[in-house]
Design a protein around this motif. Structure first.
Motif, short mmCIF file in Angstrom:
data_model
loop_
_atom_site.label_atom_id
_atom_site.label_comp_id
_atom_site.label_asym_id
_atom_site.label_seq_id
_atom_site.Cartn_x
_atom_site.Cartn_y
_atom_site.Cartn_z
N PRO A 154 0.36 -0.96 -0.06
CA PRO A 154 0.09 0.12 -0.47
C PRO A 154 0.72 1.39 0.30
O PRO A 154 0.59 2.49 -0.45
CB PRO A 154 -0.54 -0.73 1.35
N GLU A 155 1.84 1.79 1.01
CA GLU A 155 2.74 2.09 0.97
C GLU A 155 4.43 2.72 0.01
O GLU A 155 4.89 3.41 -0.15
CB GLU A 155 2.75 2.90 1.96
N LEU A 156 3.74 1.41 -0.44
CA LEU A 156 5.41 1.38 -2.16
C LEU A 156 6.05 1.18 -1.59
O LEU A 156 7.64 1.49 -1.18
CB LEU A 156 5.09 2.33 -3.11
N ALA A 157 6.49 1.02 0.44
CA ALA A 157 7.75 1.17 1.29
C ALA A 157 9.23 1.19 0.70
O ALA A 157 10.08 1.22 1.33
CB ALA A 157 7.75 0.25 2.39
N THR A 158 8.93 -0.95 0.18
CA THR A 158 10.19 -1.31 -0.63
C THR A 158 10.57 -0.55 -1.56
O THR A 158 11.86 -0.72 -1.41
CB THR A 158 9.89 -2.56 -0.35
N LEU A 159 9.84 -0.23 -2.31
CA LEU A 159 9.82 0.27 -3.51
C LEU A 159 10.82 1.77 -3.44
O LEU A 159 12.05 2.10 -3.69
CB LEU A 159 8.70 1.05 -4.95
N ARG A 160 10.31 2.59 -2.57
CA ARG A 160 10.67 4.13 -1.92
C ARG A 160 11.96 3.82 -1.17
O ARG A 160 13.23 4.36 -1.44
CB ARG A 160 10.10 4.85 -0.57
N ARG A 161 12.02 3.01 -0.90
CA ARG A 161 13.37 2.27 -0.16
C ARG A 161 14.56 2.17 -0.82
O ARG A 161 16.09 2.54 -0.64
CB ARG A 161 12.96 1.64 1.60
N GLN A 162 14.58 1.31 -1.43
CA GLN A 162 15.56 0.95 -2.83
C GLN A 162 16.19 2.05 -3.69
O GLN A 162 17.04 2.22 -3.80
CB GLN A 162 15.19 -0.27 -3.49
N ILE A 163 14.75 2.72 -4.11
CA ILE A 163 15.04 4.51 -5.18
C ILE A 163 15.97 5.11 -3.87
O ILE A 163 16.63 6.00 -4.98
CB ILE A 163 13.64 4.91 -5.73
N HIS A 164 15.65 5.33 -2.89
CA HIS A 164 16.01 6.37 -1.60
C HIS A 164 17.56 5.83 -1.72
O HIS A 164 18.91 6.79 -2.10
CB HIS A 164 16.24 6.59 -0.43
N ALA A 165 17.60 4.58 -1.85
CA ALA A 165 19.23 3.91 -1.63
C ALA A 165 20.35 3.76 -3.19
O ALA A 165 21.30 4.31 -3.40
CB ALA A 165 19.45 2.49 -1.40
N SER A 166 19.51 4.11 -4.04
CA SER A 166 20.10 4.01 -5.18
C SER A 166 20.18 5.87 -5.58
O SER A 166 21.40 5.84 -6.15
CB SER A 166 18.73 3.51 -6.25
N LEU A 167 19.32 6.80 -5.18
CA LEU A 167 19.40 7.96 -5.30
C LEU A 167 20.83 8.47 -4.60
O LEU A 167 21.41 9.36 -5.01
CB LEU A 167 18.61 8.72 -5.02
N THR A 168 20.39 8.03 -3.57
CA THR A 168 22.03 8.41 -2.49
C THR A 168 23.03 7.94 -3.05
O THR A 168 24.21 9.63 -3.48
CB THR A 168 21.38 7.51 -0.68
N ASP A 169 23.19 6.86 -3.53
CA ASP A 169 24.61 6.65 -4.41
C ASP A 169 25.03 7.46 -5.20
O ASP A 169 25.95 7.18 -5.87
CB ASP A 169 24.45 5.11 -4.31
N ARG A 170 23.84 7.09 -6.58
CA ARG A 170 23.85 8.95 -7.15
C ARG A 170 24.01 9.72 -7.15
O ARG A 170 25.22 10.35 -7.63
CB ARG A 170 23.17 8.15 -7.79
N LEU A 171 24.21 10.82 -5.93
CA LEU A 171 23.69 11.97 -5.37
C LEU A 171 24.64 12.62 -4.43
O LEU A 171 25.35 13.19 -4.79
CB LEU A 171 22.57 12.69 -5.16
#
Length: 176
Positions: free
Chosen positions: A134-151
């Motif tokens: 419902p909150e897409l928590a796993t996707l948000r966490r994985q995208i957050h980690a990916s963007l943190t690595d990139r930015l």
């Protein structure tokens, strides 16, 4: 020895002294004068100027710390982990501090293809259950980690990306 007794009897007995009235009165008078002087100073002195809030003034530091949203990508991503092809019509936003917005926006524009590929990879590798949360928590966490690595991180060693927000993630069957 008999002389000692007569000398002791001949000397007068020490007098018993009363309260030092003069000293007590002097101290009391000084205290009353001091109290009157201090009270007069406080009564005659004007208080501080009244404080008035300036509604137009904006604290620059607080403005820099204010979180703002920035759209990273709006695209359709595919997932075939269930054996059927599904497309996910998705919008991904990030929350950053206002003081980092320009820096983050420039970095995302420079790396638009890599950022989009990172997010597409997260969707392609995602388990079906993660895509149905419902909150897409796993996707948000994985995208957050990916963007943190990139930015990367700011000067205080905190990630530039505070949070990832996915307001739209609609599933469509693609293999009909």
């Amino acid at each position: 020895m008999p002389d000692e007794k007569t000398d002791a009897a001949a000397s007068p007995a020490p007098e018993k002294k009363g309260l030092p009235i003069k000293t007590i009165v002097a101290v009391a008078v000084v205290l009353v004068i001091e109290a009157v002087a201090i009270s007069a100073v406080f009564l005659l002195a004007q208080g501080p100027e009244p404080v008035q809030a300036d509604s137009a003034a904006i604290d620059a530091a607080a403005e820099g710390e204010r979180p703002v949203e920035y759209m990273v990508v709006a695209d359709k991503f595919q997932n075939t982990r269930t054996g059927r092809a599904y497309l996910y019509d998705t919008e991904v936003y990030i929350v950053v501090k206002n003081k980092h917005l320009n820096e983050v926006a420039d970095a995302i524009e420079r790396m638009r293809a890599r950022v989009s590929t990172d997010i597409a990879e997260v969707f392609r590798k995602a388990e079906p259950a993660h895509l149905l949360e419902p909150e897409l928590a796993t996707l948000r966490r994985q995208i957050h980690a990916s963007l943190t690595d990139r930015l990367g991180y700011d000067a205080d060693d905190e990630p530039l990306v505070i949070e990832v927000v996915i307001p739209r993630c609609k599933q469509y069957r693609a293999d009909l």
